[in-house]
Design a protein around this motif. Structure first.
Motif, PDB file in Angstrom:
ATOM      1  N   GLY A 198       0.805  -1.215   0.000  1.00 22.36           N
ATOM      2  CA  GLY A 198       0.000   0.000   0.000  1.00 22.36           C
ATOM      3  C   GLY A 198       0.839   1.266   0.000  1.00 22.36           C
ATOM      4  O   GLY A 198       2.066   1.231  -0.083  1.00 22.36           O
ATOM      5  N   ALA A 199       0.148   2.413   0.106  1.00 18.71           N
ATOM      6  CA  ALA A 199       0.820   3.706   0.050  1.00 18.71           C
ATOM      7  C   ALA A 199       0.486   4.502   1.322  1.00 18.71           C
ATOM      8  O   ALA A 199      -0.499   4.186   2.006  1.00 18.71           O
ATOM      9  CB  ALA A 199       0.373   4.464  -1.201  1.00 18.71           C
TER      10      ALA A 199
ATOM     11  N   ALA B  40       5.713   8.115  -3.268  1.00 17.82           N
ATOM     12  CA  ALA B  40       4.393   7.941  -3.885  1.00 17.82           C
ATOM     13  C   ALA B  40       3.292   8.017  -2.836  1.00 17.82           C
ATOM     14  O   ALA B  40       3.316   7.291  -1.840  1.00 17.82           O
ATOM     15  CB  ALA B  40       4.335   6.610  -4.620  1.00 17.82           C
ATOM     16  N   GLU B  41       2.311   8.872  -3.103  1.00 13.64           N
ATOM     17  CA  GLU B  41       1.178   9.035  -2.181  1.00 13.64           C
ATOM     18  C   GLU B  41       0.093   7.992  -2.426  1.00 13.64           C
ATOM     19  O   GLU B  41      -0.746   7.744  -1.567  1.00 13.64           O
ATOM     20  CB  GLU B  41       0.594  10.443  -2.322  1.00 13.64           C
ATOM     21  CG  GLU B  41       1.572  11.556  -1.981  1.00 13.64           C
ATOM     22  CD  GLU B  41       1.922  11.602  -0.510  1.00 13.64           C
ATOM     23  OE1 GLU B  41       1.126  11.077   0.296  1.00 13.64           O
ATOM     24  OE2 GLU B  41       2.994  12.136  -0.162  1.00 13.64           O
TER      25      GLU B  41
ATOM     26  N   GLY C 124       3.345   3.291 -11.216  1.00 12.63           N
ATOM     27  CA  GLY C 124       3.801   4.045 -12.385  1.00 12.63           C
ATOM     28  C   GLY C 124       5.283   4.361 -12.329  1.00 12.63           C
ATOM     29  O   GLY C 124       5.991   4.265 -13.338  1.00 12.63           O
ATOM     30  N   ALA C 125       5.764   4.730 -11.148  1.00 12.55           N
ATOM     31  CA  ALA C 125       7.187   5.025 -10.997  1.00 12.55           C
ATOM     32  C   ALA C 125       8.032   3.776 -11.214  1.00 12.55           C
ATOM     33  O   ALA C 125       9.077   3.820 -11.877  1.00 12.55           O
ATOM     34  CB  ALA C 125       7.448   5.601  -9.608  1.00 12.55           C
ATOM     35  N   ALA C 126       7.572   2.637 -10.670  1.00  8.30           N
ATOM     36  CA  ALA C 126       8.296   1.379 -10.867  1.00  8.30           C
ATOM     37  C   ALA C 126       8.325   0.992 -12.341  1.00  8.30           C
ATOM     38  O   ALA C 126       9.351   0.539 -12.865  1.00  8.30           O
ATOM     39  CB  ALA C 126       7.651   0.268 -10.037  1.00  8.30           C
ATOM     40  N   ARG C 127       7.194   1.180 -13.025  1.00  3.24           N
ATOM     41  CA  ARG C 127       7.129   0.862 -14.458  1.00  3.24           C
ATOM     42  C   ARG C 127       8.079   1.765 -15.252  1.00  3.24           C
ATOM     43  O   ARG C 127       8.786   1.299 -16.157  1.00  3.24           O
ATOM     44  CB  ARG C 127       5.700   1.018 -14.964  1.00  3.24           C
ATOM     45  CG  ARG C 127       5.562   0.698 -16.466  1.00  3.24           C
ATOM     46  CD  ARG C 127       4.162   0.942 -16.973  1.00  3.24           C
ATOM     47  NE  ARG C 127       3.214  -0.082 -16.512  1.00  3.24           N
ATOM     48  CZ  ARG C 127       2.255   0.123 -15.640  1.00  3.24           C
ATOM     49  NH1 ARG C 127       2.090   1.331 -15.095  1.00  3.24           N
ATOM     50  NH2 ARG C 127       1.440  -0.858 -15.283  1.00  3.24           N
ATOM     51  N   ASP C 128       8.075   3.061 -14.927  1.00  9.42           N
ATOM     52  CA  ASP C 128       8.955   3.995 -15.639  1.00  9.42           C
ATOM     53  C   ASP C 128      10.415   3.590 -15.538  1.00  9.42           C
ATOM     54  O   ASP C 128      11.178   3.712 -16.503  1.00  9.42           O
ATOM     55  CB  ASP C 128       8.786   5.415 -15.065  1.00  9.42           C
ATOM     56  CG  ASP C 128       7.481   6.067 -15.484  1.00  9.42           C
ATOM     57  OD1 ASP C 128       6.824   5.544 -16.406  1.00  9.42           O
ATOM     58  OD2 ASP C 128       7.121   7.104 -14.888  1.00  9.42           O
TER      59      ASP C 128
END
Length: 427
Positions: free
Chosen positions: A137-138, A156-157, A164-168
């Protein structure tokens, strides 16, 4: 002594300014430096990563001590190359610099030697990282494993933002090879601070603590940057917290590196957070922090050249500090940390009474005097005063006179707000 500083940013300019105070230093060189350093040092137009050229220059010029500022040449083995050539150099070897070059390596070191830090997991596969993020979770923190110029961390909130950040990083190639492996760690709450130390093996000589402001905008909002300002010391941080950070974090890290056969010599930087369970590590760096250096070194009473020689010789440098406060505000190009223009005229005179200027991203104009912008973070205006509030007032007075009505540059208006929220801050 002839001293060579390797690097081109504000950290290196601050080092040069401190070295210039030493009666032992007869000549200062900087490679490659920037235009703002030319008043106190001879620029040598050799890239930081050109090991052979730097070694040859140091041998030819008879350099007595070289200080390697940035992380990239440390991880590229510049210190190793100097040592092989029989040259005196201050900084960690390539293997030891991995404490900054790989967040996974640093986490494993902390695990091994019971150094308090956030719980984490390292990933090279996106789907595995995604499953872990969704499970935890966040808020949650995503970090590129390698060097990313201070921009490889996403707090990440939401889960979607974290995924998305991990994918980028893992699939989108953001940060290149530095993001081919990521560390996902728990979000820690508390007061962040920076603690740096001169280290030689198991011998650790801590400096005063400082606090950096990473976010671009006032109120700690906006994207992470390389740092928009800093101040030292941190008056609302308890002495007990600092003592615990030295005893439970810096000293075990240095001892752990020795135990692993990769002793650390140089500046060990700990980015820390004071949690309800005590100080914990956010990150380690293998060099002076930027912009923390620019507010810590002006408070050091010792001769920096002598300090470094003492540390290298295994002697206690007996660090002493001014009973003052230092605060500095970074002026950045409009658009930073995204796209920005270069070649913009930098206005103003920044050195007035207690204030000083540290140049990071400046160049010479094609015609005339002064400087033009040549980077995202252009300069820092700082001041040393008896109190933090006085230092803040002086810095913003100077900045207002230089940049009032100028839309080409940006700077935060609230540097020092955490320490001064209990007092009458001017911002």
């Amino acid at each position: 002594m002839k001293i060579l500083v390797v690097g081109r940013g504000g950290r290196e300019h601050s080092l040069l300014q401190k070295f210039s105070e030493s009666s032992q230093v007869i000549q200062l060189f900087v490679a490659p430096g920037n235009a703002g350093m030319e008043r106190i040092a001879t620029r040598v137009l050799i890239d930081e990563l050109d090991k052979e050229a730097l070694v040859n220059f140091a041998v030819k010029e008879g350099i007595d001590l070289t200080f390697v500022g940035p992380e990239a040449p440390l991880l590229d083995g510049l210190v190793d190359a100097f040592l092989v050539a029989g040259l005196r150099v201050f900084g960690p070897r390539q293997e030891a610099a991995l404490i900054e070059g790989s967040k996974a390596f640093a986490k494993e070191l902390m695990d091994e030697y019971n150094i308090p830090t956030a719980k984490y997991q390292a990933f090279e596969n996106f789907n595995e990282a995604k499953d872990y993020i969704e499970e935890k979770g966040a808020p949650i923190v995503i970090k590129a494993d390698g060097l990313a110029s201070g921009k490889g961390v996403v707090v990440a909130e939401t889960v979607d933002e974290a995924v998305g950040a991990a994918r980028d990083m893992l699939e989108g190639g953001r940060f290149g090879s530095s993001g081919a492996r990521i560390v996902v760690e728990e979000f820690l709450e508390g007061e962040e601070f920076s603690l740096m130390a001169f280290v030689n093996g198991e011998k650790v000589y801590p400096m005063i603590v400082s606090q950096d402001h990473k976010r671009l905008l006032d109120g700690d909002q906006g994207p992470n940057t390389g740092g928009m300002g800093a101040y030292a010391p941190v008056p609302h941080l308890k002495n007990d917290t600092i003592s615990k950070a030295v005893d439970r974090i810096l000293k075990p890290a240095a001892t752990g590196m020795v135990s692993q056969g990769i002793p650390f010599t140089g500046i060990l930087y700990a980015g820390l957070i004071d949690t309800v369970d005590g100080p914990k590590v956010i990150e380690f760096n293998a060099r002076f922090g930027d912009p923390e250096t620019q507010v810590v070194l002006p408070l050091l009473e010792n001769d920096l050249a002598q300090v470094l020689m003492d540390v290298l010789d295994g002697c206690d440098p007996k660090l002493t500090w001014k009973n003052d406060a230092a605060l500095g505000v970074v002026v950045a190009s409009k658009g930073y940390p995204g796209e920005y223009s270069k070649g913009v005229v930098v206005p103003g005179i920044f050195e007035k009474d207690s204030s000083f200027a540290v140049f990071a991203g400046v160049g010479n104009p094609e015609k005339g005097d002064g400087f033009v912008s040549d980077g995202g973070r252009v300069l820092m205006v700082g001041a040393v005063e008896p109190t933090l509030l006085d230092a803040q007032k002086k810095v913003y007075e100077v900045l207002g006179a230089a940049f009032d009505g100028n839309d080409d540059f940006v700077f935060r208006k609230d540097i020092g707000h955490r320490a001064l929220r209990r007092e009458k801050s001017i911002v």
